[in-house]
Design an enzyme around this catalytic site. Sequence first.
Site, mmCIF file in Angstrom:
data_model
loop_
_atom_site.group_PDB
_atom_site.id
_atom_site.type_symbol
_atom_site.label_atom_id
_atom_site.label_comp_id
_atom_site.label_asym_id
_atom_site.label_seq_id
_atom_site.Cartn_x
_atom_site.Cartn_y
_atom_site.Cartn_z
ATOM 1 N N LYS A 54 34.408 54.448 30.614
ATOM 2 C CA LYS A 54 34.805 54.034 29.253
ATOM 3 C C LYS A 54 34.200 52.672 28.913
ATOM 4 O O LYS A 54 33.742 51.948 29.809
ATOM 5 C CB LYS A 54 36.339 53.958 29.176
ATOM 6 N N ARG A 94 53.259 52.572 28.418
ATOM 7 C CA ARG A 94 52.097 52.480 27.542
ATOM 8 C C ARG A 94 51.766 53.885 27.088
ATOM 9 O O ARG A 94 52.632 54.578 26.569
ATOM 10 C CB ARG A 94 50.941 51.786 28.300
ATOM 11 N N HIS A 105 49.473 56.715 35.143
ATOM 12 C CA HIS A 105 48.759 55.457 35.392
ATOM 13 C C HIS A 105 49.777 54.425 35.866
ATOM 14 O O HIS A 105 50.907 54.386 35.370
ATOM 15 C CB HIS A 105 48.104 55.027 34.071
ATOM 16 N N ARG A 128 40.705 57.932 40.028
ATOM 17 C CA ARG A 128 40.026 57.518 38.795
ATOM 18 C C ARG A 128 39.598 56.046 38.843
ATOM 19 O O ARG A 128 40.063 55.226 38.065
ATOM 20 C CB ARG A 128 40.956 57.680 37.583
ATOM 21 N N TYR A 132 28.980 21.160 19.380
ATOM 22 C CA TYR A 132 29.992 20.922 18.345
ATOM 23 C C TYR A 132 31.181 20.106 18.851
ATOM 24 O O TYR A 132 31.720 20.381 19.925
ATOM 25 C CB TYR A 132 30.544 22.259 17.835
ATOM 26 N N CYS A 166 28.787 27.964 21.781
ATOM 27 C CA CYS A 166 28.622 28.297 20.360
ATOM 28 C C CYS A 166 28.338 29.794 20.232
ATOM 29 O O CYS A 166 28.355 30.519 21.215
ATOM 30 C CB CYS A 166 27.483 27.487 19.761
ATOM 31 N N MET A 167 28.061 30.246 19.028
ATOM 32 C CA MET A 167 27.870 31.687 18.828
ATOM 33 C C MET A 167 26.653 32.214 19.582
ATOM 34 O O MET A 167 26.684 33.299 20.159
ATOM 35 C CB MET A 167 27.718 31.995 17.329
ATOM 36 N N ASP A 168 25.573 31.417 19.577
ATOM 37 C CA ASP A 168 24.301 31.893 20.130
ATOM 38 C C ASP A 168 23.813 31.090 21.320
ATOM 39 O O ASP A 168 22.775 31.414 21.888
ATOM 40 C CB ASP A 168 23.204 31.810 19.058
#
Length: 393
Positions: free
Chosen positions: A49, A147, A179, A235, A281, A328-330
């Site tokens: 998954k 769950r 599970h 599993r 930043y 940061c983002m990148d």
Amino acid sequence: MSTHPLTTVFAPAPPGLPACAQVDLQAVSDNVRALKERAGAAEVMAVVKADAYGHGLLPSARAALRGGATWLGVAQLAEALQLRAAGVTAPVLSWLHVPGQDFTAAVEADVDVGVSTLWSLAQVREAASATGRTARVHLKVDTGLGRNGAWDPELDEILTESARLQAEHALEVVGIFSHFAYADAPGHPTVEAQQQRFEGVVAQARKAGLDPAVRHLANSAATLTNPSAHYDLVRPGVSVYGLSPVPDLGAPEDFGLREAMRLVARLSSVKDCPAGQGVSYGHAYTTTAQTRLGLVPMGYSDGVPRHASGVGPVQVAGRRYAVAGRVCMDQFVLDLGADSSATAGDEAVLFGVGAAGEPTAQDWAEAVGTINYEIVTRVGARVPRQYLGEDLG
Ligand SMILES: *Cc1c(COP(=O)(O)O)cnc(C)c1O
């Protein structure tokens, strides 16, 4: 540092890529082989998954099958259909659904469907009648996880209704599964209680006229630490990719596993910098001496947690650093020190098998306060995967 004979030697990542996740498919196959040995008479369902925990669905699934897995498991139907569309013929189980999903496509593609609700049982029956086929079902029981899974009073109704539909050949209850809540704490009282409850439900299913051939309960942790929970099928997920599901009890090599992913970036620049310069930043980090700053072109959009600011471990030219200032983002920055010989284009290794002194996904998990599962799974779609050993095994 790992010294066991299975240690992978990764070649450098291809130059010209800002970042790359190298995936050793031979490790995936070997890990499954090791898990199969642990599983004894039980068969192995490799859980693939979430894009095989970030490692890439199809190559990982094929490598797991080469290693001896006879089943594949996914959470979502779309993942199962992707496997079928690519020509994977092994049994595939999908177990987490919402009303209105295309169960007809699942039944047509011979995907086994996890059923834990009356609504999904009804929709699977409709899909069977629309296709003229017998749907393959695994009943998912909540034995105490709290769950996904059926429990009383709906469980009773699901069992009797399933038996009725099986008699009509609308479906076949192939399996029954559950599970654990505490598989990673062997000996926790809920483990034994859930197993007893599970066996009780299997008996109840038989009484209702069902004969589920495939009973399955064990995830990675239970596969490795609790043979009494193996039943007919195990599993494992995270351990297929070489990560320990119980890092407090053992490292991957203690279980005959090795990490399949190496996450690496290429320094975009290395620049000299005086003392007293704020970095990134908010200037959360300030240089304390004349130094060299290395810029790593990977950020939180690539899956590097922003929580790694100041703490995420990275290896450059054989030395370990912590992320300097904010992620940061990148991109993020490393303070390489005045004596660093690193240059633009050099590898910055975020994690790997650890054999060359590089951090592991487990090190990242500990540094940022999460679990190794999240570190590999969150590696972003923008990061290309490079597959090694695809033609092996
Ligand atoms: C994700 C999942 C697994 C695999 O768990 P690991 O801890 O990664 O081995 C097994 N079974 C179910 C139902 C799951 O959701």
